[in-house]
Design a protein around this motif. Structure first.
Motif, PDB file in Angstrom:
ATOM      1  N   TYR A 146      -1.423   6.520  -3.748  1.00  0.00           N
ATOM      2  CA  TYR A 146      -1.341   5.095  -3.450  1.00  0.00           C
ATOM      3  C   TYR A 146      -0.213   4.864  -2.437  1.00  0.00           C
ATOM      4  CZ  TYR A 146      -4.667   3.868  -7.071  1.00  0.00           C
ATOM      5  OH  TYR A 146      -5.819   3.723  -7.809  1.00  0.00           O
ATOM      6  N   TYR A 147      -0.534   4.091  -1.425  1.00  0.00           N
ATOM      7  CA  TYR A 147       0.401   3.789  -0.346  1.00  0.00           C
ATOM      8  C   TYR A 147       0.616   2.283  -0.241  1.00  0.00           C
ATOM      9  CZ  TYR A 147      -0.939   8.461   1.332  1.00  0.00           C
ATOM     10  OH  TYR A 147      -1.199   9.808   1.436  1.00  0.00           O
ATOM     11  N   GLU A 152     -11.711   8.706   2.618  1.00  0.00           N
ATOM     12  CA  GLU A 152     -10.903   7.924   3.538  1.00  0.00           C
ATOM     13  C   GLU A 152      -9.960   7.004   2.759  1.00  0.00           C
ATOM     14  OE1 GLU A 152     -13.935   7.591   7.391  1.00  0.00           O
ATOM     15  OE2 GLU A 152     -13.301   5.804   6.301  1.00  0.00           O
ATOM     16  N   ARG A 153      -8.879   6.641   3.433  1.00  0.00           N
ATOM     17  CA  ARG A 153      -7.957   5.685   2.828  1.00  0.00           C
ATOM     18  C   ARG A 153      -8.655   4.330   2.733  1.00  0.00           C
ATOM     19  NH1 ARG A 153      -1.801   5.866   4.804  1.00  0.00           N
ATOM     20  NH2 ARG A 153      -2.350   8.056   4.403  1.00  0.00           N
ATOM     21  N   GLY A 157     -10.571  -4.006   4.189  1.00  0.00           N
ATOM     22  CA  GLY A 157     -11.694  -3.405   4.888  1.00  0.00           C
ATOM     23  C   GLY A 157     -11.548  -3.311   6.385  1.00  0.00           C
ATOM     24  N   VAL A 158     -10.364  -3.615   6.897  1.00  0.00           N
ATOM     25  CA  VAL A 158     -10.144  -3.493   8.336  1.00  0.00           C
ATOM     26  C   VAL A 158      -9.535  -2.131   8.640  1.00  0.00           C
ATOM     27  CG1 VAL A 158      -9.894  -5.959   8.630  1.00  0.00           C
ATOM     28  CG2 VAL A 158      -7.876  -4.571   8.190  1.00  0.00           C
ATOM     29  N   ASP A 159      -9.497  -1.791   9.896  1.00  0.00           N
ATOM     30  CA  ASP A 159      -8.947  -0.522  10.340  1.00  0.00           C
ATOM     31  C   ASP A 159      -7.494  -0.392   9.902  1.00  0.00           C
ATOM     32  OD1 ASP A 159      -9.090   1.181  13.585  1.00  0.00           O
ATOM     33  OD2 ASP A 159      -8.145   1.755  11.695  1.00  0.00           O
ATOM     34  N   THR A 160      -7.173   0.698   9.211  1.00  0.00           N
ATOM     35  CA  THR A 160      -5.798   0.887   8.746  1.00  0.00           C
ATOM     36  C   THR A 160      -4.822   1.036   9.906  1.00  0.00           C
ATOM     37  OG1 THR A 160      -6.212   3.266   8.535  1.00  0.00           O
ATOM     38  CG2 THR A 160      -6.493   1.928   6.554  1.00  0.00           C
ATOM     39  N   VAL A 215       2.804  -9.603   5.540  1.00  0.00           N
ATOM     40  CA  VAL A 215       1.739  -9.315   4.587  1.00  0.00           C
ATOM     41  C   VAL A 215       1.931  -7.867   4.117  1.00  0.00           C
ATOM     42  CG1 VAL A 215      -0.748  -9.020   4.291  1.00  0.00           C
ATOM     43  CG2 VAL A 215       0.141 -10.904   5.693  1.00  0.00           C
ATOM     44  N   ILE A 216       1.772  -7.649   2.826  1.00  0.00           N
ATOM     45  CA  ILE A 216       1.907  -6.310   2.254  1.00  0.00           C
ATOM     46  C   ILE A 216       0.575  -5.900   1.658  1.00  0.00           C
ATOM     47  CG2 ILE A 216       3.109  -4.854   0.587  1.00  0.00           C
ATOM     48  CD1 ILE A 216       4.889  -5.893   2.826  1.00  0.00           C
ATOM     49  N   GLY A 217       0.235  -4.648   1.860  1.00  0.00           N
ATOM     50  CA  GLY A 217      -1.007  -4.124   1.301  1.00  0.00           C
ATOM     51  C   GLY A 217      -0.779  -2.863   0.497  1.00  0.00           C
ATOM     52  N   TRP A 218      -1.625  -2.667  -0.487  1.00  0.00           N
ATOM     53  CA  TRP A 218      -1.689  -1.401  -1.216  1.00  0.00           C
ATOM     54  C   TRP A 218      -3.000  -0.721  -0.836  1.00  0.00           C
ATOM     55  CZ3 TRP A 218       1.985   1.099  -3.863  1.00  0.00           C
ATOM     56  CH2 TRP A 218       3.078   0.376  -4.328  1.00  0.00           C
ATOM     57  N   PHE A 219      -2.902   0.552  -0.560  1.00  0.00           N
ATOM     58  CA  PHE A 219      -4.049   1.363  -0.200  1.00  0.00           C
ATOM     59  C   PHE A 219      -4.069   2.604  -1.093  1.00  0.00           C
ATOM     60  CE2 PHE A 219      -5.262  -0.646   3.835  1.00  0.00           C
ATOM     61  CZ  PHE A 219      -4.156  -1.455   4.039  1.00  0.00           C
ATOM     62  N   ARG A 220      -5.189   3.278  -1.111  1.00  0.00           N
ATOM     63  CA  ARG A 220      -5.242   4.541  -1.851  1.00  0.00           C
ATOM     64  C   ARG A 220      -6.161   5.511  -1.124  1.00  0.00           C
ATOM     65  NH1 ARG A 220      -8.465   2.593  -7.354  1.00  0.00           N
ATOM     66  NH2 ARG A 220     -10.523   2.279  -6.398  1.00  0.00           N
ATOM     67  N   GLN A 221      -5.880   6.774  -1.352  1.00  0.00           N
ATOM     68  CA  GLN A 221      -6.683   7.823  -0.744  1.00  0.00           C
ATOM     69  C   GLN A 221      -6.890   8.943  -1.746  1.00  0.00           C
ATOM     70  OE1 GLN A 221      -5.225   9.296   3.029  1.00  0.00           O
ATOM     71  NE2 GLN A 221      -7.260  10.038   3.594  1.00  0.00           N
ATOM     72  N   ALA A 222      -8.143   9.137  -2.108  1.00  0.00           N
ATOM     73  CA  ALA A 222      -8.510  10.215  -3.019  1.00  0.00           C
ATOM     74  C   ALA A 222      -8.843  11.455  -2.197  1.00  0.00           C
ATOM     75  CB  ALA A 222      -9.706   9.792  -3.859  1.00  0.00           C
ATOM     76  N   PRO A 223      -8.767  12.635  -2.803  1.00  0.00           N
ATOM     77  CA  PRO A 223      -9.068  13.864  -2.064  1.00  0.00           C
ATOM     78  C   PRO A 223     -10.457  13.820  -1.434  1.00  0.00           C
ATOM     79  CG  PRO A 223      -8.052  14.384  -4.155  1.00  0.00           C
ATOM     80  CD  PRO A 223      -8.320  12.911  -4.172  1.00  0.00           C
ATOM     81  N   GLY A 224     -10.538  14.131  -0.157  1.00  0.00           N
ATOM     82  CA  GLY A 224     -11.810  14.176   0.542  1.00  0.00           C
ATOM     83  C   GLY A 224     -12.380  12.820   0.926  1.00  0.00           C
TER      84      GLY A 224
END
Length: 124
Positions: free
Chosen positions: A94-95, A44-45, A105-108, A33-42
């Motif tokens: 973006y990761y 959480e991912r 929504g689960v723990d990264t 399974v592949i996921g895309w995540f993102r994290q903006a300044p300040g």
């Protein structure tokens, strides 16, 4: 071991589009399974989208539904994230990640492999 490399980020005006790519080496991606995540300044991912190992099942965060599309080409060992109608709130690093659950929504920490990230900046 799986090495992931994201590409395709950049600066775009609001309303524009970008396509991110996640390429893998070390092992074929079709097991994962592949996921895309993102994290903006300040912040959480957060999970953006996931795709099952064969591409038959996808999930999207509510904030991107109808605008982003995840896809995969296992022959090229690459996963894509097509992002349309971008707005400034989409600005983030973006990761891509491999070997995790399909649910968002689960723990990264449940994800096994991560790329280094690619910056997406949407100007207003």
């Amino acid at each position: 071991q799986v090495q992931l490399v994201e590409s395709g980020g950049g600066v775009v005006q609001a309303g524009g589009s970008l396509r991110l790519s996640c390429s893998a080496s070390g092992r074929t991606l079709d097991y994962y399974v592949i996921g895309w995540f993102r994290q903006a300044p300040g912040k959480e991912r957060e999970g953006v989208s996931t795709i099952s190992s064969r591409g038959g099942s996808t999930n999207y965060a509510d904030s991107v539904k109808g605008r982003f599309t995840i896809s995969r080409d296992n022959a090229k060992n690459t996963v894509y994230l097509q992002m349309n109608s971008l707005n400034p709130e989409d600005t983030a690093v973006y990761y891509c990640s491999a070997d995790g659950p399909e649910a968002l929504g689960v723990d990264t920490a449940l994800w096994g492999y991560w790329g280094q990230g690619t910056q997406v900046t949407v100007s207003s």
